[in-house]
Write a protein that holds these residues in place. Sequence first.
Motif, PDB file in Angstrom:
ATOM      1  N   ASP A 204     -11.038 -10.039  -9.460  1.00 19.69           N
ATOM      2  CA  ASP A 204     -12.464 -10.264  -9.252  1.00 19.69           C
ATOM      3  C   ASP A 204     -13.166  -8.932  -9.009  1.00 19.69           C
ATOM      4  N   ASN A 205     -13.725  -8.353 -10.089  1.00 19.87           N
ATOM      5  CA  ASN A 205     -14.523  -7.133  -9.981  1.00 19.87           C
ATOM      6  C   ASN A 205     -13.736  -5.987  -9.336  1.00 19.87           C
ATOM      7  N   VAL A 206     -12.549  -5.725  -9.848  1.00 18.64           N
ATOM      8  CA  VAL A 206     -11.663  -4.693  -9.299  1.00 18.64           C
ATOM      9  C   VAL A 206     -12.056  -3.324  -9.840  1.00 18.64           C
ATOM     10  N   SER A 207     -12.283  -2.378  -8.929  1.00 24.07           N
ATOM     11  CA  SER A 207     -12.624  -1.006  -9.307  1.00 24.07           C
ATOM     12  C   SER A 207     -11.870  -0.025  -8.424  1.00 24.07           C
ATOM     13  N   PHE A 208     -11.233   0.943  -9.042  1.00 25.73           N
ATOM     14  CA  PHE A 208     -10.634   2.066  -8.315  1.00 25.73           C
ATOM     15  C   PHE A 208     -10.213   3.116  -9.340  1.00 25.73           C
ATOM     16  N   SER A 209      -9.903   4.302  -8.877  1.00 21.60           N
ATOM     17  CA  SER A 209      -9.478   5.380  -9.764  1.00 21.60           C
ATOM     18  C   SER A 209      -8.092   5.862  -9.367  1.00 21.60           C
ATOM     19  N   VAL A 210      -7.402   6.436 -10.348  1.00 21.08           N
ATOM     20  CA  VAL A 210      -6.089   7.043 -10.126  1.00 21.08           C
ATOM     21  C   VAL A 210      -6.227   8.510 -10.519  1.00 21.08           C
ATOM     22  N   PRO A 211      -6.449   9.388  -9.565  1.00 23.64           N
ATOM     23  CA  PRO A 211      -6.709  10.793  -9.893  1.00 23.64           C
ATOM     24  C   PRO A 211      -5.464  11.519 -10.375  1.00 23.64           C
ATOM     25  N   GLU A 212      -5.688  12.590 -11.111  1.00 26.43           N
ATOM     26  CA  GLU A 212      -4.564  13.396 -11.573  1.00 26.43           C
ATOM     27  C   GLU A 212      -3.912  14.109 -10.400  1.00 26.43           C
ATOM     28  N   GLU A 213      -2.673  14.505 -10.624  1.00 29.92           N
ATOM     29  CA  GLU A 213      -1.890  15.237  -9.619  1.00 29.92           C
ATOM     30  C   GLU A 213      -1.716  14.446  -8.329  1.00 29.92           C
ATOM     31  N   ALA A 214      -1.685  13.119  -8.421  1.00 35.22           N
ATOM     32  CA  ALA A 214      -1.604  12.323  -7.198  1.00 35.22           C
ATOM     33  C   ALA A 214      -0.805  11.046  -7.421  1.00 35.22           C
ATOM     34  N   PHE A 215      -0.162  10.598  -6.335  1.00 35.41           N
ATOM     35  CA  PHE A 215       0.473   9.293  -6.306  1.00 35.41           C
ATOM     36  C   PHE A 215      -0.508   8.300  -5.698  1.00 35.41           C
ATOM     37  N   THR A 216      -0.811   7.251  -6.425  1.00 33.13           N
ATOM     38  CA  THR A 216      -1.670   6.189  -5.907  1.00 33.13           C
ATOM     39  C   THR A 216      -0.826   4.945  -5.721  1.00 33.13           C
ATOM     40  N   GLY A 217      -0.734   4.486  -4.479  1.00 30.51           N
ATOM     41  CA  GLY A 217       0.034   3.287  -4.173  1.00 30.51           C
ATOM     42  C   GLY A 217      -0.838   2.054  -4.286  1.00 30.51           C
ATOM     43  N   PHE A 218      -0.289   1.021  -4.863  1.00 29.16           N
ATOM     44  CA  PHE A 218      -1.013  -0.215  -5.143  1.00 29.16           C
ATOM     45  C   PHE A 218      -0.302  -1.318  -4.388  1.00 29.16           C
ATOM     46  N   VAL A 219      -0.916  -1.833  -3.320  1.00 31.02           N
ATOM     47  CA  VAL A 219      -0.217  -2.786  -2.467  1.00 31.02           C
ATOM     48  C   VAL A 219      -1.035  -4.065  -2.285  1.00 31.02           C
ATOM     49  N   GLY A 220      -0.316  -5.123  -1.958  1.00 27.75           N
ATOM     50  CA  GLY A 220      -0.932  -6.429  -1.760  1.00 27.75           C
ATOM     51  C   GLY A 220       0.154  -7.475  -1.784  1.00 27.75           C
ATOM     52  N   GLY A 221      -0.144  -8.653  -1.270  1.00 29.85           N
ATOM     53  CA  GLY A 221       0.839  -9.728  -1.228  1.00 29.85           C
ATOM     54  C   GLY A 221       1.144 -10.271  -2.616  1.00 29.85           C
ATOM     55  N   ASN A 222       2.124 -11.175  -2.670  1.00 30.40           N
ATOM     56  CA  ASN A 222       2.442 -11.835  -3.923  1.00 30.40           C
ATOM     57  C   ASN A 222       1.213 -12.585  -4.432  1.00 30.40           C
ATOM     58  N   GLY A 223       0.893 -12.394  -5.715  1.00 35.98           N
ATOM     59  CA  GLY A 223      -0.259 -13.071  -6.295  1.00 35.98           C
ATOM     60  C   GLY A 223      -1.582 -12.373  -6.049  1.00 35.98           C
ATOM     61  N   ALA A 224      -1.547 -11.162  -5.466  1.00 33.53           N
ATOM     62  CA  ALA A 224      -2.794 -10.449  -5.178  1.00 33.53           C
ATOM     63  C   ALA A 224      -3.460  -9.919  -6.436  1.00 33.53           C
ATOM     64  N   GLY A 225      -2.676  -9.694  -7.503  1.00 37.02           N
ATOM     65  CA  GLY A 225      -3.256  -9.211  -8.755  1.00 37.02           C
ATOM     66  C   GLY A 225      -2.765  -7.851  -9.205  1.00 37.02           C
ATOM     67  N   LYS A 226      -1.733  -7.317  -8.550  1.00 34.75           N
ATOM     68  CA  LYS A 226      -1.251  -5.970  -8.883  1.00 34.75           C
ATOM     69  C   LYS A 226      -0.693  -5.920 -10.308  1.00 34.75           C
ATOM     70  N   THR A 227       0.207  -6.826 -10.617  1.00 40.77           N
ATOM     71  CA  THR A 227       0.833  -6.814 -11.946  1.00 40.77           C
ATOM     72  C   THR A 227      -0.189  -7.108 -13.038  1.00 40.77           C
ATOM     73  N   THR A 228      -1.109  -8.024 -12.778  1.00 39.70           N
ATOM     74  CA  THR A 228      -2.161  -8.321 -13.762  1.00 39.70           C
ATOM     75  C   THR A 228      -2.986  -7.075 -14.054  1.00 39.70           C
ATOM     76  N   THR A 229      -3.336  -6.319 -13.003  1.00 39.27           N
ATOM     77  CA  THR A 229      -4.098  -5.086 -13.194  1.00 39.27           C
ATOM     78  C   THR A 229      -3.327  -4.099 -14.062  1.00 39.27           C
ATOM     79  N   MET A 230      -2.052  -3.927 -13.774  1.00 41.90           N
ATOM     80  CA  MET A 230      -1.246  -2.975 -14.534  1.00 41.90           C
ATOM     81  C   MET A 230      -1.106  -3.404 -15.994  1.00 41.90           C
ATOM     82  N   ARG A 231      -0.984  -4.689 -16.220  1.00 41.01           N
ATOM     83  CA  ARG A 231      -0.884  -5.182 -17.593  1.00 41.01           C
ATOM     84  C   ARG A 231      -2.178  -4.952 -18.360  1.00 41.01           C
ATOM     85  N   ILE A 232      -3.295  -5.049 -17.673  1.00 40.07           N
ATOM     86  CA  ILE A 232      -4.582  -4.762 -18.318  1.00 40.07           C
ATOM     87  C   ILE A 232      -4.688  -3.275 -18.640  1.00 40.07           C
ATOM     88  N   VAL A 233      -4.256  -2.416 -17.719  1.00 39.53           N
ATOM     89  CA  VAL A 233      -4.260  -0.981 -17.987  1.00 39.53           C
ATOM     90  C   VAL A 233      -3.453  -0.663 -19.242  1.00 39.53           C
TER      91      VAL A 233
END
Length: 293
Positions: free
Chosen positions: A18-47
């Motif tokens: 639902d209206n997810v916005s964030f950036s993954v900057p260069e030279e950095a590790f960005t951790g993506f966290v949330g419970g089961n079903g939060a939408g992490k895998t769906t976001t990655m599949r869209i990327v």
Amino acid sequence: MLEIDSVTRRFGDLTALDNVSFSVPEEAFTGFVGGNGAGKTTTMRIVMGVLAPTYGEVRWNGSPITRADRAEFGYMPEERGLYPKQPILPQLAYLGELHGMDARSAREAALELLTRFNLGERTKDKLEKLSLGNQQRVQIAGAVIADPKALILDEPFSGLDPEAVDEMFAVLTEFTKRGVPVLFSSHQLDLVERLCDKIVILRKGQVVAAGTVAELRTAGETQHRIQAGADLGWLRGTPGVTVIDLDGPEAVVTFADEQSAQAGLAEAMRRGPVHSFGPIVRPLSDYYREVTR
């Protein structure tokens, strides 16, 4: 830089993102966290173009992402995507060729990675013969074999012991030092807290927090711990002070503002010695529970 801009994804009546916005900057590790079903895998599949967004877009270096861009990304899905009954060396070499490497370079790169991951003597083994941790090593090797411009890793450290995590992190750090942005999901908050430059927290398909570890630790109301040489009961009822816990010469409080904090410290020192006074640095897990309740 990789940008996810106002991405929404619906499956029928279910809104997974639902209206997810964030950036993954260069030279950095960005951790993506949330419970089961939060939408992490769906976001990655869209990327990665496995799914299309219902609304919103993904941008790479300021422009809408293309198939050619994605071809230069390294991707590790949550479900192990390699063939369990095939030997690991030719599988990795094949992945390299799919990314445009010639056969010889792909094989050499695969052998180098397997050797580095202490699997150099098992190149002819079928994937299913390896432990889960070693299978995970092979998966990560498959994601980085073609010198990717970005890395999208879904639970890359699952099943790895602490030594293997450090080993994998060292490999991935080589990429961030070259400007490669890395987005990885994990349920291991202590690991995310230790490794990441930036953290994005999802809850029910929405971003509920994003920032550096330091920013998230200090978000919200700051608590102070005071240890003194005399009873601190006088803190109760003091203007600008809220007592959270008090046991004789030790107290945990919040202050309305910096002026109240300085006044509280001055009064404590007037009444006797103050052994310690300062903000409590809470672990990321506390903040995570707070925003995902």
